[in-house]
Design a protein around this motif. Sequence first.
Motif, PDB file in Angstrom:
ATOM      1  N   VAL A   4       0.802  -1.358   0.075  1.00 55.07           N
ATOM      2  CA  VAL A   4      -0.043  -0.006   0.015  1.00 55.07           C
ATOM      3  C   VAL A   4       0.803   1.355  -0.065  1.00 55.07           C
ATOM      4  CG1 VAL A   4      -1.790   1.320   1.363  1.00 55.07           C
ATOM      5  CG2 VAL A   4      -1.964  -1.102   1.137  1.00 55.07           C
ATOM      6  N   THR A   5       1.814   1.291   0.915  1.00 53.73           N
ATOM      7  CA  THR A   5       2.838   2.286   0.977  1.00 53.73           C
ATOM      8  C   THR A   5       3.396   2.519  -0.383  1.00 53.73           C
ATOM      9  OG1 THR A   5       3.278   1.989   3.337  1.00 53.73           O
ATOM     10  CG2 THR A   5       4.975   3.604   2.008  1.00 53.73           C
ATOM     11  N   THR A   6       3.841   1.461  -1.149  1.00 50.40           N
ATOM     12  CA  THR A   6       4.836   1.613  -2.342  1.00 50.40           C
ATOM     13  C   THR A   6       3.653   2.157  -3.407  1.00 50.40           C
ATOM     14  OG1 THR A   6       5.795  -0.296  -1.727  1.00 50.40           O
ATOM     15  CG2 THR A   6       5.591   0.188  -4.002  1.00 50.40           C
ATOM     16  N   LEU A   7       2.253   1.925  -3.267  1.00 50.89           N
ATOM     17  CA  LEU A   7       1.488   2.213  -4.206  1.00 50.89           C
ATOM     18  C   LEU A   7       1.133   3.863  -4.066  1.00 50.89           C
ATOM     19  CD1 LEU A   7      -1.066  -0.785  -4.406  1.00 50.89           C
ATOM     20  CD2 LEU A   7       0.486   0.064  -6.444  1.00 50.89           C
ATOM     21  N   ALA A  89      -1.563  13.202   3.769  1.00 48.95           N
ATOM     22  CA  ALA A  89      -2.291  12.787   5.033  1.00 48.95           C
ATOM     23  C   ALA A  89      -3.068  11.504   4.394  1.00 48.95           C
ATOM     24  CB  ALA A  89      -3.670  14.000   5.103  1.00 48.95           C
ATOM     25  N   ASN A  90      -2.664  10.355   5.031  1.00 47.79           N
ATOM     26  CA  ASN A  90      -3.154   8.999   4.785  1.00 47.79           C
ATOM     27  C   ASN A  90      -4.173   8.618   6.064  1.00 47.79           C
ATOM     28  OD1 ASN A  90      -1.572   8.788   2.307  1.00 47.79           O
ATOM     29  ND2 ASN A  90       0.186   8.163   3.765  1.00 47.79           N
ATOM     30  N   HIS A  91      -5.585   8.621   5.349  1.00 48.72           N
ATOM     31  CA  HIS A  91      -6.344   8.209   6.270  1.00 48.72           C
ATOM     32  C   HIS A  91      -6.595   8.993   7.672  1.00 48.72           C
ATOM     33  CE1 HIS A  91      -7.333   4.032   4.746  1.00 48.72           C
ATOM     34  NE2 HIS A  91      -6.146   4.603   4.068  1.00 48.72           N
ATOM     35  N   VAL A  92      -6.769  10.608   7.228  1.00 53.52           N
ATOM     36  CA  VAL A  92      -6.671  11.340   8.206  1.00 53.52           C
ATOM     37  C   VAL A  92      -8.068  12.206   8.043  1.00 53.52           C
ATOM     38  CG1 VAL A  92      -5.889  13.412   9.216  1.00 53.52           C
ATOM     39  CG2 VAL A  92      -4.368  11.669   8.450  1.00 53.52           C
ATOM     40  N   MET A  93      -8.439  12.341   6.609  1.00 54.87           N
ATOM     41  CA  MET A  93      -9.602  13.546   6.378  1.00 54.87           C
ATOM     42  C   MET A  93     -10.996  12.810   6.734  1.00 54.87           C
ATOM     43  SD  MET A  93     -10.332  15.413   2.856  1.00 54.87           S
ATOM     44  CE  MET A  93     -11.418  13.924   2.094  1.00 54.87           C
ATOM     45  N   GLU A  94     -11.300  11.507   6.943  1.00 58.54           N
ATOM     46  CA  GLU A  94     -12.298  11.109   7.196  1.00 58.54           C
ATOM     47  C   GLU A  94     -12.697  11.279   8.726  1.00 58.54           C
ATOM     48  OE1 GLU A  94      -9.603   7.724   7.178  1.00 58.54           O
ATOM     49  OE2 GLU A  94      -9.809   9.222   6.047  1.00 58.54           O
ATOM     50  N   VAL A 226      -7.586   8.357  -7.783  1.00 59.94           N
ATOM     51  CA  VAL A 226      -7.471   7.097  -8.095  1.00 59.94           C
ATOM     52  C   VAL A 226      -8.493   6.508  -7.345  1.00 59.94           C
ATOM     53  CG1 VAL A 226      -5.879   5.219  -8.131  1.00 59.94           C
ATOM     54  CG2 VAL A 226      -5.236   7.581  -8.406  1.00 59.94           C
ATOM     55  N   PRO A 227      -9.677   5.773  -7.830  1.00 53.20           N
ATOM     56  CA  PRO A 227     -10.629   5.067  -7.048  1.00 53.20           C
ATOM     57  C   PRO A 227     -10.054   3.701  -6.503  1.00 53.20           C
ATOM     58  CG  PRO A 227     -10.775   4.359  -9.492  1.00 53.20           C
ATOM     59  CD  PRO A 227      -9.750   5.480  -9.248  1.00 53.20           C
ATOM     60  N   ALA A 228     -10.780   3.374  -5.217  1.00 51.29           N
ATOM     61  CA  ALA A 228     -10.394   2.430  -4.404  1.00 51.29           C
ATOM     62  C   ALA A 228     -10.672   1.004  -5.239  1.00 51.29           C
ATOM     63  CB  ALA A 228     -11.131   2.514  -3.289  1.00 51.29           C
ATOM     64  N   ARG A 229      -9.583   0.209  -4.973  1.00 54.98           N
ATOM     65  CA  ARG A 229      -9.601  -1.296  -5.263  1.00 54.98           C
ATOM     66  C   ARG A 229      -9.199  -2.236  -4.152  1.00 54.98           C
ATOM     67  NH1 ARG A 229     -12.245   0.744  -8.602  1.00 54.98           N
ATOM     68  NH2 ARG A 229     -12.219   1.107 -10.719  1.00 54.98           N
ATOM     69  N   GLY A 230      -9.683  -3.362  -4.290  1.00 57.33           N
ATOM     70  CA  GLY A 230      -9.312  -4.193  -3.291  1.00 57.33           C
ATOM     71  C   GLY A 230      -7.926  -4.547  -3.160  1.00 57.33           C
ATOM     72  N   GLU A 231      -7.301  -4.423  -4.212  1.00 54.37           N
ATOM     73  CA  GLU A 231      -5.762  -4.534  -4.163  1.00 54.37           C
ATOM     74  C   GLU A 231      -4.945  -3.583  -3.673  1.00 54.37           C
ATOM     75  OE1 GLU A 231      -7.111  -3.597  -8.608  1.00 54.37           O
ATOM     76  OE2 GLU A 231      -7.671  -4.712  -6.794  1.00 54.37           O
ATOM     77  N   THR A 232      -5.775  -2.381  -3.603  1.00 51.78           N
ATOM     78  CA  THR A 232      -5.025  -1.167  -3.011  1.00 51.78           C
ATOM     79  C   THR A 232      -5.415  -0.759  -1.346  1.00 51.78           C
ATOM     80  OG1 THR A 232      -6.850   0.290  -3.674  1.00 51.78           O
ATOM     81  CG2 THR A 232      -4.860   0.091  -5.159  1.00 51.78           C
ATOM     82  N   GLY A 233      -5.918  -1.876  -0.997  1.00 54.59           N
ATOM     83  CA  GLY A 233      -6.408  -1.962   0.442  1.00 54.59           C
ATOM     84  C   GLY A 233      -7.527  -1.067   0.798  1.00 54.59           C
ATOM     85  N   GLY A 234      -8.390  -1.114  -0.417  1.00 54.52           N
ATOM     86  CA  GLY A 234      -9.508  -0.220  -0.346  1.00 54.52           C
ATOM     87  C   GLY A 234      -9.602   1.227  -0.042  1.00 54.52           C
ATOM     88  N   GLU A 235      -8.544   1.721  -0.448  1.00 56.87           N
ATOM     89  CA  GLU A 235      -8.464   3.255  -0.356  1.00 56.87           C
ATOM     90  C   GLU A 235      -8.360   3.882  -1.593  1.00 56.87           C
ATOM     91  OE1 GLU A 235      -4.770   3.913   1.880  1.00 56.87           O
ATOM     92  OE2 GLU A 235      -3.398   4.151   0.023  1.00 56.87           O
ATOM     93  N   MET A 236      -8.783   5.105  -1.735  1.00 60.69           N
ATOM     94  CA  MET A 236      -8.766   6.022  -2.862  1.00 60.69           C
ATOM     95  C   MET A 236      -7.660   7.172  -2.594  1.00 60.69           C
ATOM     96  SD  MET A 236     -12.337   7.993  -2.361  1.00 60.69           S
ATOM     97  CE  MET A 236     -13.245   6.807  -1.330  1.00 60.69           C
ATOM     98  N   ILE A 237      -7.363   7.699  -3.800  1.00 57.15           N
ATOM     99  CA  ILE A 237      -6.217   8.780  -3.718  1.00 57.15           C
ATOM    100  C   ILE A 237      -6.807  10.090  -4.297  1.00 57.15           C
ATOM    101  CG2 ILE A 237      -4.074   9.151  -4.456  1.00 57.15           C
ATOM    102  CD1 ILE A 237      -3.578   6.858  -2.388  1.00 57.15           C
ATOM    103  N   ILE A 238      -6.452  10.875  -3.749  1.00 54.75           N
ATOM    104  CA  ILE A 238      -7.089  12.338  -4.243  1.00 54.75           C
ATOM    105  C   ILE A 238      -5.728  13.210  -3.986  1.00 54.75           C
ATOM    106  CG2 ILE A 238      -8.391  14.245  -3.640  1.00 54.75           C
ATOM    107  CD1 ILE A 238     -10.306  12.454  -2.274  1.00 54.75           C
ATOM    108  N   VAL A 239      -5.470  13.983  -5.097  1.00 54.58           N
ATOM    109  CA  VAL A 239      -4.361  14.820  -5.415  1.00 54.58           C
ATOM    110  C   VAL A 239      -5.023  16.231  -5.451  1.00 54.58           C
ATOM    111  CG1 VAL A 239      -2.181  15.448  -6.292  1.00 54.58           C
ATOM    112  CG2 VAL A 239      -2.606  12.945  -5.970  1.00 54.58           C
ATOM    113  N   LEU A 240      -4.678  17.140  -4.920  1.00 55.60           N
ATOM    114  CA  LEU A 240      -5.074  18.534  -4.997  1.00 55.60           C
ATOM    115  C   LEU A 240      -3.792  19.494  -5.208  1.00 55.60           C
ATOM    116  CD1 LEU A 240      -7.868  18.680  -2.208  1.00 55.60           C
ATOM    117  CD2 LEU A 240      -8.335  18.533  -4.502  1.00 55.60           C
ATOM    118  N   ARG A 241      -3.708  20.633  -5.804  1.00 58.83           N
ATOM    119  CA  ARG A 241      -2.657  21.452  -6.071  1.00 58.83           C
ATOM    120  C   ARG A 241      -3.558  22.988  -5.613  1.00 58.83           C
ATOM    121  NH1 ARG A 241      -1.073  20.443 -10.677  1.00 58.83           N
ATOM    122  NH2 ARG A 241       0.623  19.253 -10.157  1.00 58.83           N
TER     123      ARG A 241
END
Length: 345
Positions: A4-7, A89-94, A226-241
């Motif tokens: 997950v960290t690598t992804l 911020a990983n798993h913080v916003m929620e 990047v939407p969540a998938r099982g292989e990504t640990g069920g997490e989505m990725i959001i990038v803001l500038r």
Amino acid sequence: MNLVTTLRRGHLLKHIDLSGVGLEIGPYDQPTVFKSEADVRYLDWKDKEQLVQECTHPDMIVDIPDIDYVVHSNRYCDYIADKFDYIIANHVMEHAPNMIQWLSDLCDMMQPGGVLFLALPDKKFSFDKYRQDTALSHFVAEYLAGVEDIPREHQIECEIYYDEAFVNKPMHVADKLDMNRIMEKLKAPPHVGIHSHVFESGTIVSKVLKPILMMGFVEFNLVDFVPARGETGGEMIIVLRKEPPRVELATEEFYSAAVETTHTSNTADTADTVDAVATAQRLADAEKAVAELRARLAVMQEEIASRTSTISALESSTSWRITAPLRAAVTKLRGLGPGGRNVSY
């Protein structure tokens, strides 16, 4: 470094080169960026010593880094004067009770053009799967009211809808709706892991992120999702500038039912993506139907060929020739009525 960290790093490094000053919120024992490779600072509600002492897995060896900023509320600006080129911020916003205020504060802590990298769970892959998606109106109301603590509503919602099967426990609706149990839970401080809000990949862009940016609460532009998938640990990725937002949101996109979102960026429009997916599905269905018809036609042609071959073999056989007079007599008799008269119809 786990998968997950690598992804996460792979998506992060598409947008930054680690040359600036970074901040990672709540890295615990799995920081996305290490101090050995970049000028990155770590923020948490507790220092390293406290985190090690309170580790929930005493038999597990954890390598928690030193914490540079120890805060005691979600208003980080009250504790930090530095500006950052990127924030992770990983798993913080929620967990933030006032999400819009939290995003606004992070924006104030960043240099122009800075990148905010967020990883958060899709409710479908977590113990929140029975909860309703948090609505845009809810986020706006919390921001305008200046909410700072977890509302009682969220505590009750978590108590009623928490998926007990996620922790291998039985789940009975009568227990979940027991008011005595709910009141006892409300007497205790909120659980540290409670999710103030829940999201899913198919709705967060069109129902939450784009509207918040369009309403001008924060000066961010959505540059990657990047939407969540099982292989990504069920997490989505959001990038803001941090830059003036350039957001397009069609009326149909905002008010439509949820759709499963694919990878998008600032050059991709979600509505176009949905149309493309629907068109591809229709083409796939049509191709499948054509293939089934061709298969049925092949079976029919094979059956016709087999019967034609059988008839040809019968007509050329000796028995067919010998019985020819008998077949002719039977045919003639069929044309006669009672008393031997010819009958026509």
